[in-house]
Design an enzyme around this catalytic site. Sequence first.
Site, PDB file in Angstrom:
ATOM      1  N   SER A   1       0.823  -1.216   0.000  1.00 31.13           N
ATOM      2  CA  SER A   1       0.000   0.000   0.000  1.00 31.13           C
ATOM      3  C   SER A   1       0.848   1.253   0.000  1.00 31.13           C
ATOM      4  O   SER A   1       1.961   1.279   0.532  1.00 31.13           O
ATOM      5  CB  SER A   1      -0.875  -0.014   1.257  1.00 31.13           C
ATOM      6  OG  SER A   1      -1.410   1.261   1.507  1.00 31.13           O
TER       7      SER A   1
ATOM      8  N   LYS B   1       2.798  -3.259   6.370  1.00 28.96           N
ATOM      9  CA  LYS B   1       2.960  -3.509   4.934  1.00 28.96           C
ATOM     10  C   LYS B   1       4.433  -3.398   4.536  1.00 28.96           C
ATOM     11  O   LYS B   1       4.946  -4.199   3.750  1.00 28.96           O
ATOM     12  CB  LYS B   1       2.108  -2.518   4.125  1.00 28.96           C
ATOM     13  CG  LYS B   1       0.598  -2.795   4.188  1.00 28.96           C
ATOM     14  CD  LYS B   1       0.221  -4.091   3.480  1.00 28.96           C
ATOM     15  CE  LYS B   1      -1.286  -4.302   3.381  1.00 28.96           C
ATOM     16  NZ  LYS B   1      -1.622  -5.635   2.812  1.00 28.96           N
TER      17      LYS B   1
ATOM     18  N   TYR C   1      -0.507   0.175  10.139  1.00 31.73           N
ATOM     19  CA  TYR C   1      -0.823  -0.531   8.897  1.00 31.73           C
ATOM     20  C   TYR C   1       0.319  -0.358   7.892  1.00 31.73           C
ATOM     21  O   TYR C   1       0.792  -1.334   7.287  1.00 31.73           O
ATOM     22  CB  TYR C   1      -2.124   0.029   8.335  1.00 31.73           C
ATOM     23  CG  TYR C   1      -2.554  -0.522   6.997  1.00 31.73           C
ATOM     24  CD1 TYR C   1      -3.171  -1.760   6.909  1.00 31.73           C
ATOM     25  CD2 TYR C   1      -2.381   0.214   5.829  1.00 31.73           C
ATOM     26  CE1 TYR C   1      -3.591  -2.263   5.682  1.00 31.73           C
ATOM     27  CE2 TYR C   1      -2.797  -0.276   4.601  1.00 31.73           C
ATOM     28  CZ  TYR C   1      -3.405  -1.515   4.530  1.00 31.73           C
ATOM     29  OH  TYR C   1      -3.819  -2.002   3.319  1.00 31.73           O
TER      30      TYR C   1
END
Lengths: 325, 325
Positions: free
Chosen positions: A126, A154, A150
Amino acid sequence: MHIAITGGSGFLGQKLAKALLERGYLVDPEGSDAMLEQLTLIDAVKFPRRTDRRVRTITGDICDPLIARTFASERADVIFHLAAVVSGEAEQNFELGMRVNLGGIQNLLEACRQAGYVPRFVFASSVAVFGGELPAVVQDNTATIPQSSYGVQKALGELLVNDYSRRGFVNGRVVRLPTIVVRPGQPNRATSTFASSIIREPLQGQTALCPVSPELRLWVMSPRRAVQNLIHAAELPADAWGDNRIVSLPGLTVSVQQMIESLARVAGAEAVSLIKWQPDPSIENIVGSWPARFNPERAVTLGFEADNSFDEIVRAFMEDELQKQ
Amino acid sequence: MHIAITGGSGFLGQKLAKALLERGYLVDPEGSDAMLEQLTLIDAVKFPRRTDRRVRTITGDICDPLIARTFASERADVIFHLAAVVSGEAEQNFELGMRVNLGGIQNLLEACRQAGYVPRFVFASSVAVFGGELPAVVQDNTATIPQSSYGVQKALGELLVNDYSRRGFVNGRVVRLPTIVVRPGQPNRATSTFASSIIREPLQGQTALCPVSPELRLWVMSPRRAVQNLIHAAELPADAWGDNRIVSLPGLTVSVQQMIESLARVAGAEAVSLIKWQPDPSIENIVGSWPARFNPERAVTLGFEADNSFDEIVRAFMEDELQKQ
């Protein structure tokens, strides 16, 4: 050809599965089209009823090393690893995010390594890996200093795929997805969920809340392009990647204002009037930490493609999800 | 003030411990000097005999979550995390490297988080996080695409420290050490061990093997500066770091040829004649993948310091280790 998708009951997993089934083949490492014989979907969430005899579904949690091992024992030729806890949830529940977003990929990669088989392993990363002090335009060699858990998870997954690939344990490919709009269905716990809501809800006559300012810019991609680029990532020969299996996909830079202008052009002022402004600084901060301008040179060289315009993105959503033209 | 060092029986751990004990204080978060009352050293390897009443030693493996929890229960104000499997060994033994270099820091950070106390946490990372296609001069915002498992494991640790710090679980500081020369003692399994051997052995009348070409350039730092910079990292106020707890330390760019010229100046041609050339492409490849030129702007702004010359590095080794002037 046997393909497997983690997060296979999710929105992107389902779209990818549908596209693969319709297509019916994938290019193999020798450059030939190989017929799709089996598509294995795994997800912790239950699946919609199976409608294609090539599909096999496994309900299970890849965070569990045993499930990951069972999954790897299927020896799919290609694994698309999409399963993840979304950004908002990973920020709210640190342990859950670490367990699923880091632990999950660790389990999968280890299961492949220990089984001694080398699948093509496509990992959906992402744009959230970027954050902090950034250049005006993000380059392919810009450092990842994520400002969300997050994004960190990733970024950790990316590095793991790179090393497992370098060592020959998997044949990895990592694509950094821009913010995907327009997502169908209900708002989820992704911090960027509003970016879909402000288009999706008005197109269906419902009000939508916009928690960020009209000037906020996003780097976006439609679900159609995301699916197309995931498949392209799987089909590229290993050589094309060189010593870096990670690529930032080419997106579109749009402000919230421009997204709303597209909505007006495609669906009229009435739709736009359904957007209500309700600022939420915590959302503005996280989404605002993601860069909105990229120079996706490497991706373009590798043959990945961006959407042509935000109007096209809105129309694609209407075609794919609302069955209107 | 209670300070703890993991890898406390290692070469750098012992030097850091000695420096802290001699200094007798560390600047606390309020900017005052706080007397060093306890120094806890932990290592899987046994310790030399304790000679200072402030020192406590724990023989144990931080890869064991239980040991990490016991260690964290000490609630040191400052933790220096130096314990690691070196680069050559991490490349040779993938599982060991992952367990110690990734698992170890994960255990420590988790143990702190779960104990609910927030130490200053100084992590010794490495220039080995860089690799692959690099700009001529590495900038503070250059992406980390490591080409060794050791480098990947260090890069993973960096990102974890950043996120645990952002979330307030620890007060992290990450310094990327250049190749440390001249290390005392025996050659170890670090890929760069030759860089110390080619100085250390000739200075003691022994032959040394050089596995790389004279043109190979390295980014180096003396043990003295490394210790000084680790202490500086601990003492900097949290605010100074902003949203990125990682910094590439300022080193010296030297070719193997220039290192040998320094040796000649300091110790004469006789010493140089003890260096034998025995090319090893696998070592040249790994060390050659590490960048040798940096623009360490951020580090300099933060007050970290490089060595002044390689001659100074050679002389410092003689003073510190050989008791000659």
